[in-house]
Write a protein that holds these residues in place. Sequence first.
Motif, short mmCIF file in Angstrom:
data_model
loop_
_atom_site.label_atom_id
_atom_site.label_comp_id
_atom_site.label_asym_id
_atom_site.label_seq_id
_atom_site.Cartn_x
_atom_site.Cartn_y
_atom_site.Cartn_z
N ARG A 87 4.45 -23.21 -12.71
CA ARG A 87 3.27 -24.06 -12.83
C ARG A 87 3.31 -25.19 -11.82
NH1 ARG A 87 4.62 -23.97 -18.34
NH2 ARG A 87 4.92 -26.25 -18.36
N MET A 88 4.48 -25.75 -11.57
CA MET A 88 4.60 -26.84 -10.60
C MET A 88 4.19 -26.35 -9.21
SD MET A 88 7.94 -29.04 -9.41
CE MET A 88 7.86 -30.01 -7.89
N LEU A 89 4.63 -25.18 -8.83
CA LEU A 89 4.31 -24.65 -7.51
C LEU A 89 2.82 -24.35 -7.38
CD1 LEU A 89 7.39 -22.30 -7.05
CD2 LEU A 89 6.97 -24.45 -5.84
N ILE A 90 2.25 -23.72 -8.42
CA ILE A 90 0.82 -23.42 -8.39
C ILE A 90 0.00 -24.70 -8.34
CG2 ILE A 90 -1.10 -22.44 -9.72
CD1 ILE A 90 0.91 -20.35 -10.79
N ALA A 91 0.37 -25.67 -9.19
CA ALA A 91 -0.35 -26.94 -9.22
C ALA A 91 -0.22 -27.68 -7.89
CB ALA A 91 0.18 -27.81 -10.36
N THR A 92 0.96 -27.63 -7.31
CA THR A 92 1.20 -28.34 -6.05
C THR A 92 0.30 -27.80 -4.94
OG1 THR A 92 3.48 -28.92 -6.58
CG2 THR A 92 2.91 -28.80 -4.25
N ILE A 93 0.14 -26.48 -4.87
CA ILE A 93 -0.72 -25.89 -3.85
C ILE A 93 -2.15 -26.40 -3.99
CG2 ILE A 93 -1.77 -23.71 -3.09
CD1 ILE A 93 0.93 -22.35 -3.71
N ASN A 209 -9.18 -34.27 -9.86
CA ASN A 209 -8.66 -32.91 -9.74
C ASN A 209 -7.14 -32.89 -9.72
OD1 ASN A 209 -11.30 -32.04 -9.57
ND2 ASN A 209 -11.27 -31.71 -7.35
N VAL A 210 -6.54 -33.86 -9.04
CA VAL A 210 -5.08 -33.97 -9.03
C VAL A 210 -4.56 -34.17 -10.45
CG1 VAL A 210 -3.12 -35.37 -8.26
CG2 VAL A 210 -4.97 -34.83 -6.66
N CYS A 211 -5.23 -35.01 -11.20
CA CYS A 211 -4.82 -35.26 -12.59
C CYS A 211 -4.90 -33.99 -13.43
CB CYS A 211 -5.71 -36.34 -13.21
SG CYS A 211 -5.39 -37.99 -12.57
N GLU A 212 -5.94 -33.21 -13.23
CA GLU A 212 -6.07 -31.95 -13.97
C GLU A 212 -4.89 -31.03 -13.69
OE1 GLU A 212 -10.98 -31.86 -14.03
OE2 GLU A 212 -9.86 -30.50 -12.73
N GLN A 213 -4.45 -31.00 -12.45
CA GLN A 213 -3.31 -30.14 -12.11
C GLN A 213 -2.01 -30.68 -12.69
OE1 GLN A 213 -3.59 -27.13 -10.91
NE2 GLN A 213 -5.80 -27.49 -10.91
N VAL A 214 -1.91 -31.99 -12.83
CA VAL A 214 -0.72 -32.57 -13.47
C VAL A 214 -0.65 -32.12 -14.93
CG1 VAL A 214 0.39 -34.72 -14.23
CG2 VAL A 214 -0.57 -34.56 -11.92
N ILE A 215 -1.78 -32.11 -15.61
CA ILE A 215 -1.81 -31.64 -16.99
C ILE A 215 -1.38 -30.18 -17.06
CG2 ILE A 215 -3.28 -31.15 -18.99
CD1 ILE A 215 -4.97 -33.57 -18.17
N TYR A 216 -1.91 -29.36 -16.16
CA TYR A 216 -1.53 -27.95 -16.13
C TYR A 216 -0.03 -27.80 -15.88
CZ TYR A 216 -0.80 -23.25 -14.37
OH TYR A 216 -0.31 -21.98 -14.16
N MET A 217 0.49 -28.57 -14.94
CA MET A 217 1.90 -28.49 -14.57
C MET A 217 2.80 -28.86 -15.75
SD MET A 217 3.81 -30.51 -11.45
CE MET A 217 3.63 -32.14 -12.18
N VAL A 218 2.46 -29.94 -16.44
CA VAL A 218 3.32 -30.46 -17.49
C VAL A 218 3.13 -29.72 -18.80
CG1 VAL A 218 3.91 -32.50 -18.85
CG2 VAL A 218 3.45 -32.72 -16.40
N LYS A 219 1.86 -29.45 -19.15
CA LYS A 219 1.55 -28.92 -20.48
C LYS A 219 1.12 -27.45 -20.48
CE LYS A 219 2.28 -32.80 -22.66
NZ LYS A 219 3.38 -32.95 -23.63
N GLY A 220 0.84 -26.89 -19.31
CA GLY A 220 0.41 -25.50 -19.27
C GLY A 220 -1.01 -25.29 -19.74
N LYS A 221 -1.84 -26.34 -19.74
CA LYS A 221 -3.22 -26.25 -20.17
C LYS A 221 -4.16 -26.40 -18.98
CE LYS A 221 -2.45 -26.10 -24.67
NZ LYS A 221 -2.90 -25.00 -25.55
N ASP A 222 -5.10 -25.46 -18.84
CA ASP A 222 -6.10 -25.53 -17.79
C ASP A 222 -7.27 -26.36 -18.30
OD1 ASP A 222 -7.96 -25.19 -15.79
OD2 ASP A 222 -7.69 -23.02 -15.61
#
Length: 239
Positions: A87-93, A209-222
């Motif tokens: 998730r971190m790698l996907i979110a980072t991209i 948008n960056v914040c949304e990816q942080v949530i995905y990275m940490v919590k796995g929620k889109d």
Amino acid sequence: MDNSKIKQHISRQFNEEMEDIRNKVLTMGGLVEQQVDLATKAFMGNDMENAEKVVQQDRYVNEMEKDIDHECTEIMAKRQPAAFDLRMLIATIKIITDLERIGDEAARIAKMTMRLEGADYYQDKYYEIEHLLNLVKDMLNGALDAYARNDVEEVIAITEQDAKVDREYTSITRQLITQMMENPRNITRALDMLWAARALERIGDHSCNVCEQVIYMVKGKDVRHLSREELERTVNSVR
């Protein structure tokens, strides 16, 4: 930086690779923050030196995006990560794409400044966008801080800032339309201001948008495309 979310791997090299990516993203974010600050200062003060610096920095930001993207892809192919690492790698991209676009908006403001060199209506320094600028800078800084600390707590506050940015942008737009209707000589200045304000509003959107990816990275929620109320409920439910 809170590394509690980062899994410690058997491979020391894997740990170093993941930390290297995180550091590069934060370096890129710092450069983009500087671009936004310098571009708006250049625009409000007719400062050609800072405007040119922003345009030059945009090339470095573009190269950093490609470099980080390549490194993330290489790790996914070589390490086959799972769970938080993947998730971190996907979110980072996705995050670096938004950072690059923020850099583009800053460069757009800088190029407009260079085009307007010597304009005779710079005496008021474009004071209307100062408040909007401060709101957007706070949002970008908060988004990068949330990424650095794997912290979804800040996300709600940042989305609340986005609502303020939207209201400020709407207010500026109405004010400038009124100025153009009252005096046609205000049209050129007002249009320039509208373009700059629009660029800042878009920077606020990319910060969200960056914040949304942080949530995905940490919590796995889109949480993309959710309203602010839905986002708040989602964040609170997965804490």
